[in-house]
Design a protein around this motif. Sequence first.
Motif, PDB file in Angstrom:
ATOM      1  N   TYR A  56      38.356  50.930  46.492  1.00  0.00           N
ATOM      2  CA  TYR A  56      36.880  50.892  46.500  1.00  0.00           C
ATOM      3  C   TYR A  56      36.330  50.871  45.070  1.00  0.00           C
ATOM      4  CZ  TYR A  56      37.397  52.428  51.393  1.00  0.00           C
ATOM      5  OH  TYR A  56      37.743  52.525  52.702  1.00  0.00           O
ATOM      6  N   LYS A  57      36.884  49.991  44.244  1.00  0.00           N
ATOM      7  CA  LYS A  57      36.464  49.955  42.837  1.00  0.00           C
ATOM      8  C   LYS A  57      35.560  48.765  42.523  1.00  0.00           C
ATOM      9  CE  LYS A  57      39.020  53.528  41.736  1.00  0.00           C
ATOM     10  NZ  LYS A  57      38.413  54.838  41.952  1.00  0.00           N
ATOM     11  N   ASN A  58      35.302  47.887  43.511  1.00  0.00           N
ATOM     12  CA  ASN A  58      34.374  46.777  43.285  1.00  0.00           C
ATOM     13  C   ASN A  58      33.860  46.287  44.635  1.00  0.00           C
ATOM     14  OD1 ASN A  58      36.362  44.931  44.378  1.00  0.00           O
ATOM     15  ND2 ASN A  58      37.434  45.164  42.423  1.00  0.00           N
ATOM     16  N   LYS A  59      32.986  45.299  44.637  1.00  0.00           N
ATOM     17  CA  LYS A  59      32.344  44.897  45.884  1.00  0.00           C
ATOM     18  C   LYS A  59      33.339  44.270  46.864  1.00  0.00           C
ATOM     19  CE  LYS A  59      28.492  42.483  47.929  1.00  0.00           C
ATOM     20  NZ  LYS A  59      27.542  41.385  47.845  1.00  0.00           N
ATOM     21  N   VAL A  60      34.268  43.495  46.317  1.00  0.00           N
ATOM     22  CA  VAL A  60      35.270  42.881  47.204  1.00  0.00           C
ATOM     23  C   VAL A  60      36.049  43.976  47.938  1.00  0.00           C
ATOM     24  CG1 VAL A  60      37.397  41.525  47.258  1.00  0.00           C
ATOM     25  CG2 VAL A  60      35.452  40.737  45.905  1.00  0.00           C
ATOM     26  N   GLU A  61      36.431  45.023  47.197  1.00  0.00           N
ATOM     27  CA  GLU A  61      37.202  46.103  47.830  1.00  0.00           C
ATOM     28  C   GLU A  61      36.357  46.864  48.853  1.00  0.00           C
ATOM     29  OE1 GLU A  61      40.567  46.980  44.383  1.00  0.00           O
ATOM     30  OE2 GLU A  61      39.098  48.539  44.830  1.00  0.00           O
ATOM     31  N   ILE A  62      35.069  47.040  48.535  1.00  0.00           N
ATOM     32  CA  ILE A  62      34.184  47.701  49.496  1.00  0.00           C
ATOM     33  C   ILE A  62      34.177  46.910  50.807  1.00  0.00           C
ATOM     34  CG2 ILE A  62      31.758  48.223  50.026  1.00  0.00           C
ATOM     35  CD1 ILE A  62      32.728  50.143  47.997  1.00  0.00           C
ATOM     36  N   LEU A  63      34.034  45.591  50.675  1.00  0.00           N
ATOM     37  CA  LEU A  63      33.997  44.769  51.882  1.00  0.00           C
ATOM     38  C   LEU A  63      35.360  44.726  52.570  1.00  0.00           C
ATOM     39  CD1 LEU A  63      31.544  41.923  50.911  1.00  0.00           C
ATOM     40  CD2 LEU A  63      31.362  43.460  52.873  1.00  0.00           C
ATOM     41  N   GLN A  64      36.423  44.764  51.777  1.00  0.00           N
ATOM     42  CA  GLN A  64      37.755  44.791  52.404  1.00  0.00           C
ATOM     43  C   GLN A  64      37.904  46.021  53.291  1.00  0.00           C
ATOM     44  OE1 GLN A  64      40.013  44.151  48.616  1.00  0.00           O
ATOM     45  NE2 GLN A  64      41.197  42.731  49.868  1.00  0.00           N
ATOM     46  N   GLY A  65      37.315  47.129  52.856  1.00  0.00           N
ATOM     47  CA  GLY A  65      37.339  48.332  53.687  1.00  0.00           C
ATOM     48  C   GLY A  65      36.404  48.222  54.871  1.00  0.00           C
TER      49      GLY A  65
ATOM     50  N   THR B 682      42.056  42.816  54.555  1.00  0.00           N
ATOM     51  CA  THR B 682      41.228  44.000  54.816  1.00  0.00           C
ATOM     52  C   THR B 682      42.132  45.238  54.832  1.00  0.00           C
ATOM     53  OG1 THR B 682      41.481  43.885  57.207  1.00  0.00           O
ATOM     54  CG2 THR B 682      39.639  42.669  56.250  1.00  0.00           C
ATOM     55  N   TYR B 683      41.537  46.397  54.583  1.00  0.00           N
ATOM     56  CA  TYR B 683      42.323  47.634  54.537  1.00  0.00           C
ATOM     57  C   TYR B 683      41.692  48.719  55.385  1.00  0.00           C
ATOM     58  CZ  TYR B 683      44.728  45.402  50.704  1.00  0.00           C
ATOM     59  OH  TYR B 683      45.463  44.520  49.962  1.00  0.00           O
ATOM     60  N   GLY B 684      42.531  49.399  56.156  1.00  0.00           N
ATOM     61  CA  GLY B 684      42.028  50.498  56.967  1.00  0.00           C
ATOM     62  C   GLY B 684      43.046  51.615  57.037  1.00  0.00           C
ATOM     63  N   ALA B 685      42.644  52.720  57.660  1.00  0.00           N
ATOM     64  CA  ALA B 685      43.500  53.903  57.743  1.00  0.00           C
ATOM     65  C   ALA B 685      44.851  53.549  58.352  1.00  0.00           C
ATOM     66  CB  ALA B 685      42.812  54.981  58.568  1.00  0.00           C
TER      67      ALA B 685
END
Lengths: 561, 1013
Positions: A56-65, B682-685
Amino acid sequence: MDSWLKCYILKSIKMKKHMYKNIKVFFATLLLIVAIPSCTNLDEKIYSDLSGDNFYKNKVEILQGALRPFTHMQAWMAPTGQNGYYYHAELSADQLAWPQKGKHGYDGGDHFRQHYHTWTSDEGRMRDAWSLIWTGVGYINAAIADMEKVDYKEFMTEEEMTAIISELYVLRAFHYMKIMELWGNTPIVTEVGEGPNPPTRPKKDLFEFAKTELETHVPKLLPYSKELVGRVSQTAGYAMLAELYLNAEYFVGVPMWDECIKACDKIMSGEAGGLGAGNKPELADNLSDSFSNTNQSAKESLFQFAFSKKGGFTFGWDGFFCGYSNTSEIHNVDYSGWNAFVVIPTAFDNYPDNDLRKKEWFMFGPQYKYGTDEPILGTEEYNGKPLEYVNYIRRESERKSPDEVLRSTMADGEENSGARFDKYKSGPLTDDNYRENHYLLYRLTEIYYNKAEALMRKNGGKATQEAVDLINICRQRAFSDEDWEEAKYTTETLTMDELLNERGREFIFEGKRRTDLIRFGKFTTASWWDHEPSNDPNREIYPIPHTQIGANPNLKQNPGY
Amino acid sequence: MKKNTMKKRLRDSYKKNNRKIVLLLSLCFLFQFSFASTSSSINITENDEVTQDAFTVKGVVKDNKGEALPGVSIIIKGTTTGTITGIDGDYTLNVPNKNSTLVFSYMGFQTQEVPVNGQTSININLTEDIRVFDELVVVGYGTMKKREVTSSVETITSKDFKEGGSRNPLDLIQGKVAGLNMTRTQGSNPNAGVDIQLRGVSSLTGNRSPLIVIDGVPGGSLDLLQQDDVESISVLKDGSAAAIYGTRANAGVILITTKKGKSGKAEFNYSSYLRHEVVNDRPDIMSASDYRKLIAEGVINKDQDFGANTDLFNELLNKGNLSHYHNFSMTGGTEATTYRASLFYSDLKGVVKQNGREQYGGRVHIQQKGLDDHLTMSVNLSTNFNKANMLGGSTGDFSQAIQRNPTAPLKNEDGTFFETHAFDNYNPMSRLANRISKRDQQTTLGDLRADLKIIDGLSLSAIAAFQRDTYNDRYFRSINDWDQRPGSQYQGMAYASKNNYLKKDKSFEATANYRKMFAEEHVITALLGYSYQYQTREEFSVNNNGFTTDGFLDWNLGAGSAIQNDKLPRPGMGSNKWESTLVGFFGRINYSFADRYFLQFILRREGSSKFGKNHKWGNFPAASAGWTISEERFMQNVDFVKDLKLRVGYGVTGNEGISPYQSMHTLSTGGVYPQDGVYYQTYGASRNANPDLKWEQKREFNAGLDFSILNHRITGSFDFFVRNTKDLLYEYNAQQPSYIHSRIWANVGTLRSTGFEFQLSGVAIEKENFKWTIDLVGSTLNNKLTKLSSDLFKSNWLSFYGLPSPGNLGDAIRLEEGGKIGNFYGKRFAGFTDDGEWLFYKKDGSKVRAGETSEEDLAVIGNGVPKFQGSINQRFEYKGFDLSLMFRTKLGFDILNLKDLYYANKKWLPNNMLKQAVKKYNHINDDPQYSDYYIEKGNFIKLDNMTLGYTFDFDIPMISHLRLYATVSNLFTISSYSGKNPEVQDTGFEAGIDKRDYYPGTTSWTVGLNVTF
């Protein structure tokens, strides 16, 4: 240096030093060595996963989550071979069945019990569906919790973050809508591991929860646009609301026709955005565009699952809908399936012969290798013989005389029984967009139908001209110009029964039939093919899987199970 | 009293010289298991009369290896007059008359009486006589005399190993240890392992195979052991024995000691065997003519006759298979330095084409003493290089051999392979011709060991070991392979993949030993230790397709066009790594009083990185006691009992055999989804993290009796055990909501097993040239799941073995709370309708068709775990010949006959069928259904091993030992089961299933040679 080696060297040094000294000194030394922390360090180092600290260190990672719940939803909502929502929504209804075909497809009687409505709380596939959908809720709860902890200000605006979090809230409300449809009374959980034994809440609480969440967060979503394809936008949100309001009378006994019409209008007016001209949704011009391998930008799409073979994840309807490998040559494709779902003969008969949908969306009759007149051969009952899909389900291959009356039940299928799915089309292997199809959860046609139905119900179950126009404009695509005059509805011919039939014809294979039958009061009272009505309203919701009842003492079984 | 005095004197005599103890101990290692045929009691009467006939006798006493024996007592029979041999084994004794008889006795050797008959020089060789209770037993971190052992331990030495060329070192003890069950589900497949289970199932998901310890290194690979390098195998069966290995000992511990160097004359050994396998369980498949007969009868359509006569089963076999094995070793050394080195080569062939394993490697052990014999250091290095061909022998190939249309040719006229298109069909011969599947593996273990004597009685040991196991798999499918054909997703192009695996185990173990005797009869031995084990595993795999040529095979992965051509399946790649750490502290105290009463206490405290923050450490205590009843005064007059000992023990052991990281919250990949049209991961728990995850614990009570009666002619032991494994580690159903995933690793539930074991050895006949010995081994087992729920996690039952497609008939086996392990659970057969359709019982007793049954009508319909297992081993020796016969039996279990269920049903047409489909099962006219109709009794007895050997007796100075032998294994089986092979897998939870897919069973014929020079 590795800690084990350190221990060893230390020990050796000490050993030499004290070699001939007395025992006490030796034991003291041993204890000392033992006390060195590296010799007792049991921390686990992670290599092939991520932890909350380094993500969660940038916008792409936020969206990946944030997008993890979407890829998971593809498993339980789309017909991708999983025992999810789709399986139950279609096989318990009057259009599709998975009959036994000789030695294939008995599968412990699972599909029989869906068809006959004789399921128990011990259905493996139901456990899977429950688990899949709640895992979706879990992913969303976990993602919301993670997002709320992220210090995003350095790389995102507050508006961007709000839109993403609203998207998750709306998606979670959609999960609860579907949970409420299948199981009625369940817990409502918004945090991972809270409890951990959350209690059952009545259906009206679930309805209120979904309604409030949608009404609160849908307006905060972004309008649908090409950049947002695959995501939950305002069109998706209002489509969910339209569906929720349309079914409100059944869910909680409170009709909400006006709210439904208002939600439909938000979409039809283009206020919520869209993929058509001028960022508005538009009805498809024909029967194929919305399901083709270029339907990523289908102009009537309101909410779709993004799949892409090139991108790395293909919409695989093959398991449920395709025959064995001998049938892949029909479309010149490289996939094949389990010869599972067939169209129930009464549902196929529901299409008049001049209904273009009957040709466009089904495989029926003799089958040929793609682009040739060379017949496809069977491998089971019709081994080595031309394969021809027929509109009956019986052991025709075992017929002993022409006038023998053959039984037609769930147990009597053959490899060619029933018409087959051909609504989504991947294109042949040679096509540049081969298997690029998206799966449409909501398309504008459904909003037309919803609004028409709300208008009719508001009008005491009688069609208004506006309702007839809404349906006709959709229906016209299914008829040639010559046939249209005779095929179009009037306020007289568009009865509620006819509306249900037409919904069936239009939305076949789209995972909506169970909900429609329930709303129209037919699910437990009507008969179709090998299905007799149970006349048991308890069958309108499924039992809570017994394993969950066992695991969580605060769950209450639904009535009648 | 006199006996004790005598013993004490003897003990004093050998105490004087440390070297003698060393000698004795090394002799003990080489002991021969034979019993004295004559009594050795010495009658001493007061008679000091010396007559004038007296004269002097001289001589030398040696052992039968020719080494001088100092300290041997020589007494003139009927007197107290005697002497003791000197340092070179020499003696001089005045005898009263020429008719006197000399009695030679020495601790650990058979007493021998020699009439003087006027000779003045009598040289004799004494034969070792190890009493059963003086045998050395290898226990955790040391050895003990059997007399001192208070728990259930079985040691088998090389002398008693099963002969006939082992595929796996544990084959050497199959049928020799009560309660140890080994099954080979893949027959003679040289690339398949053996399932090992001790005293039943002890865990749901953790390790269910015993911990292997090679020369003190835990977790050693069995690949590193060749049959000729193994000195002894010791099985720690009960909790009190295994607790010293605490954490990974729930399924028992197997300690393997390899052969070591000996000082003295250099010795060379070569051993070899040749083996040929013959299939012995061919199913009764319809031949092409049987199939055509059915076509003629109209049962099968005419268009199913493709004109050929194919026996696919036969085609798959490698009839000329010949495996061979060679092992060469040399050993020798000086007082201070000893070494042993061995090299081996083996080429093992399966009975199936394209199925083999070629191995070579070696083992070196060097030991050096120094610092005035205070320090002993040794280096052990062993390695195994092997190349496995894994293409053939796929179990699916043999189900094709049953079901493929026998009139279909294997090849078309143009030489391409002919494919049949019925359900689940493929042409295995095409796969064998067009694919490659090979593994290149290397396993190496090196360890350094130091033993230091600090002061008398106190010593330190440390062992550091490193084991590296790595393999590289290659896989390839040619453009001619059916799966790659034009029209498949591969569009006529080839596929190749590679997979690398690397496992590294580092361990360090240090112990301090202390032994002290006080007040003559009290002995205390103490052990204190530390253990550190760190393991990593890395994997890397990559695949590509779109190879337009077969020219590269898998040697140019970048040439596959799938990299650019996105209509082909995407090339794949993956890598992962994990680590885990175990740290243990342990101690053991043994106390013995008067060599009669023994007590042992063990405590191991161990931590594993795999568990939750608060539960990483666990304690594993054990206590046991032994009482040598035969040493008691009241037993002195009970002549027929020579040795009798009672053992009682209780011990706690653990299991940490789950994947690492299960207690942690992490994120992992979850498919791709677009962000503005670009597809990102994508990543999840990853899981439901359980920070409370902790050790699985087994508590075991064991009581045993060791005895030796009738002058040691019959020896044996009985054991009774009760084991409860609690806090079972399992991936339970999580409450959803509120957990994310449907499963969570947690500690819930209890497994219980009880059993009775016996082990009897007897000498039936012993004459000068003929000896007949019988060994009996047997065990019973009752294995249950007593609990499967806790306050937090609940589960009613678990089910296993999903019956395969078509039909997907559900799980065959159910493990219910309170139910036995191995219960079959399904429909109850109630007959057939007039049309031959199945009828089954409903719960209420009514009979209905399959579609009308539901979950509540199912019941326990059999059990696949044998209640009794046993073996009888008989050995006959006549002059140089020896013959041994081993029969093995398993009784009291059921087999689910899946071959009949699926393949002996006419609905299987147009696939081929078993002949029974139109005979025994001809009346069935319905699709396959799972019920007790196909469950049969599985009792069997088989001639497991028959070996005839000849040991040459000649005086060629070069050759000291030469033996030839011939072995046949699995010669015949007598069984109540109607299928072909009743020895199906019965370990784990999927017991008693005669599977559809299988590897054929074989009878194997072996000839071997062993020569020492």
